[in-house]
Design a protein around this motif. Structure first.
Motif, PDB file in Angstrom:
ATOM      1  N   SER A  46       0.833  -1.209   0.000  1.00 45.37           N
ATOM      2  CA  SER A  46       0.000   0.000   0.000  1.00 45.37           C
ATOM      3  C   SER A  46       0.867   1.259   0.000  1.00 45.37           C
ATOM      4  CB  SER A  46      -0.929   0.015   1.214  1.00 45.37           C
ATOM      5  OG  SER A  46      -1.886  -0.996   1.106  1.00 45.37           O
ATOM      6  N   ALA A  47       1.916   1.243   0.802  1.00 43.06           N
ATOM      7  CA  ALA A  47       2.833   2.386   0.837  1.00 43.06           C
ATOM      8  C   ALA A  47       3.516   2.560  -0.514  1.00 43.06           C
ATOM      9  CB  ALA A  47       3.877   2.194   1.944  1.00 43.06           C
ATOM     10  N   TRP A  48       3.911   1.447  -1.135  1.00 46.97           N
ATOM     11  CA  TRP A  48       4.548   1.514  -2.444  1.00 46.97           C
ATOM     12  C   TRP A  48       3.573   2.067  -3.480  1.00 46.97           C
ATOM     13  CZ3 TRP A  48       2.891  -0.866  -6.899  1.00 46.97           C
ATOM     14  CH2 TRP A  48       3.692  -0.616  -8.018  1.00 46.97           C
ATOM     15  N   LEU A  49       2.319   1.651  -3.423  1.00 45.32           N
ATOM     16  CA  LEU A  49       1.327   2.116  -4.381  1.00 45.32           C
ATOM     17  C   LEU A  49       1.162   3.630  -4.302  1.00 45.32           C
ATOM     18  CD1 LEU A  49      -0.767   1.478  -6.535  1.00 45.32           C
ATOM     19  CD2 LEU A  49      -2.405   1.015  -4.714  1.00 45.32           C
ATOM     20  N   LYS A  50       1.177   4.182  -3.103  1.00 40.32           N
ATOM     21  CA  LYS A  50       1.090   5.640  -2.937  1.00 40.32           C
ATOM     22  C   LYS A  50       2.299   6.316  -3.579  1.00 40.32           C
ATOM     23  CE  LYS A  50      -1.737   5.394   1.164  1.00 40.32           C
ATOM     24  NZ  LYS A  50      -1.796   5.456   2.600  1.00 40.32           N
ATOM     25  N   LYS A  51       3.455   5.690  -3.448  1.00 40.85           N
ATOM     26  CA  LYS A  51       4.670   6.236  -4.060  1.00 40.85           C
ATOM     27  C   LYS A  51       4.546   6.224  -5.585  1.00 40.85           C
ATOM     28  CE  LYS A  51       9.655   5.755  -4.074  1.00 40.85           C
ATOM     29  NZ  LYS A  51      10.819   5.126  -3.503  1.00 40.85           N
TER      30      LYS A  51
END
Length: 114
Positions: free
Chosen positions: A76-81
Motif C-alpha cells: 500500500s505504501a509503495w502504491l502511494k509512491k
C-alpha cells in the motif's frame, strides 16, 4: 535464452491491443488514475505491473500468516509512491524496479525447511 524471449515479445507486441489488461487494474475503466493511464499505454510498464503483482501474490502465499499484513502494508505504501509519480513514466518504472528489489529480498529472507 533471455534475449530470445525479448525478441519474441518484441515481435508479438504489435499484435496486442493498444490498451491491454494490466494485472492489478482494468485498463478499460474510464476513471483510471493518471499513473494507471500511463501504465496502460506503455507496454513495458504494463509488463512490469504484471510481473510485480504476480510476484507479490506468490510471495503473499509463501510468507507466514503474521507477516502477510506487513507485506500488504508495504504494498500500500509503495502504491502511494507510484501514484505520486503521476504521468512521469521514468518515475513509475523506477518505482516498479525498486518494489521488485524489495520483493526479491523478502523472498530471499524466507525461512525454508531443509
Amino acid at each position: 535464452m533471455a534475449l530470445i524471449g525479448l525478441v519474441v515479445m518484441a515481435g508479438a507486441a504489435p499484435l496486442l491491443p493498444l490498451h491491454a489488461q494490466a494485472a492489478s487494474f482494468d485498463c478499460a475503466k474510464t476513471d483510471l488514475a493518471v499513473d494507471e493511464k500511463v501504465i496502460c499505454e506503455d507496454r513495458t510498464l504494463n509488463d512490469l505491473d504484471v510481473k510485480m503483482v504476480t510476484t507479490f501474490d506468490i510471495l503473499t502465499g509463501l510468507v507466514p500468516m503474521g507477516n502477510r499484513d506487513t507485506l500488504r502494508d508495504e504494498q500500500s505504501a509503495w502504491l502511494k509512491k507510484r501514484q505520486a509519480c503521476g504521468s512521469d513514466a521514468a518515475c513509475i518504472r523506477s518505482a516498479y524496479q525498486e518494489r521488485m528489489r524489495q520483493l526479491e529480498e523478502a523472498y530471499k529472507s524466507l525461512i525454508r525447511p531443509l
